[in-house]
Design an enzyme around this catalytic site. Structure first.
Site, PDB file in Angstrom:
ATOM      1  CB  CYS A  40      43.240  35.303 -50.050  1.00  0.00           C
ATOM      2  SG  CYS A  40      44.517  35.178 -48.791  1.00  0.00           S
ATOM      3  CG  LEU A  41      40.160  36.555 -44.628  1.00  0.00           C
ATOM      4  CD1 LEU A  41      40.164  36.082 -43.186  1.00  0.00           C
ATOM      5  CD2 LEU A  41      38.976  37.486 -44.870  1.00  0.00           C
ATOM      6  CG  HIS A  85      48.097  31.650 -46.605  1.00  0.00           C
ATOM      7  ND1 HIS A  85      48.437  32.865 -47.158  1.00  0.00           N
ATOM      8  CD2 HIS A  85      46.764  31.527 -46.788  1.00  0.00           C
ATOM      9  CE1 HIS A  85      47.352  33.447 -47.658  1.00  0.00           C
ATOM     10  NE2 HIS A  85      46.312  32.655 -47.448  1.00  0.00           N
ATOM     11  N   GLY A  99      38.816  30.582 -43.724  1.00  0.00           N
ATOM     12  CA  GLY A  99      40.086  29.983 -43.326  1.00  0.00           C
ATOM     13  C   GLY A  99      41.112  31.055 -43.041  1.00  0.00           C
ATOM     14  CD  GLN A 125      45.702  34.326 -44.463  1.00  0.00           C
ATOM     15  OE1 GLN A 125      45.235  33.277 -44.054  1.00  0.00           O
ATOM     16  NE2 GLN A 125      44.990  35.162 -45.207  1.00  0.00           N
ATOM     17  CG  HIS A 168      43.583  29.484 -49.947  1.00  0.00           C
ATOM     18  ND1 HIS A 168      43.269  30.310 -51.011  1.00  0.00           N
ATOM     19  CD2 HIS A 168      43.938  30.310 -48.929  1.00  0.00           C
ATOM     20  CE1 HIS A 168      43.447  31.582 -50.643  1.00  0.00           C
ATOM     21  NE2 HIS A 168      43.844  31.603 -49.383  1.00  0.00           N
ATOM     22  CD  GLU A 169      43.399  29.453 -45.233  1.00  0.00           C
ATOM     23  OE1 GLU A 169      44.355  30.144 -44.869  1.00  0.00           O
ATOM     24  OE2 GLU A 169      42.421  29.929 -45.842  1.00  0.00           O
TER      25      GLU A 169
HETATM   26 NI    NI Z   1      44.351  33.078 -47.995  1.00  0.00          NI
END
Ligand code: NI
Length: 167
Positions: free
Chosen positions: A91-92, A137, A46, A51, A133-134
């Protein structure tokens, strides 16, 4: 298609609250495709526009193993929630760290798709967790906000050190 740069914690830009998207045009669709390519390349399941330093309400997700079921959610909004579950999340924007987070197990949401049409979606389990989660953000929230301050500061310190070495 283009690969986008992913911001990393503790970059303060990750704390920006994303604004609503008023117009779904070709430019936005192309950007969503670039986000998907960036996510698949990373690799991740995701990615939120926040991000990649685009502070609009757009997220992309694909939790399938085949990586052929991209989901683009514009202005996502959770309508109902049920149950809860705990998952190890990564998380990226926080590479190399995983922590247990509790979230709703079943959610129903509405969003706008790549064509600008509104639709509703029911999600459960890992997909539901991923969407939540996304969506965090978009509020400037990260999974490390759910853990202890001590742990968060430890992660912050380690990532800052890595980023310094890389620069
Ligand atoms: Ni994330």
């Amino acid at each position: 298609m283009a690969l986008l740069d992913i911001l990393e914690f503790p970059d303060p830009r990750l704390r920006t609250k994303a604004s609503l998207i008023n117009n779904v045009d070709g430019k936005l669709a192309t950007f969503a495709d670039d986000m998907l390519e960036t996510m698949y390349t990373a690799p991740g399941v995701g990615l939120a526009a926040s991000q990649v330093n685009f502070h609009k309400r757009l997220i992309v997700i694909d939790v399938t193993e085949e990586k052929k079921s991209p989901l683009i959610l514009i202005n996502p909004e959770i309508i109902t929630r049920e149950g809860d579950m705990e998952t190890e999340e990564g998380c990226l924007s926080i590479p190399g760290f995983w922590e247990t987070v509790r979230r709703s197990e079943n959610i129903q949401l509405k969003a706008i798709n790549r064509q600008g049409e509104e639709f509703t979606l029911e999600a459960e389990g890992f997909l539901a967790v991923c969407i939540q989660h996304e969506m965090d953000h978009l509020e400037g929230k990260l999974f490390v906000d759910y853990i202890s301050k001590t742990k968060r500061q430890m992660i912050r310190k380690k990532l800052l050190k890595q980023q310094k070495v890389r620069d």
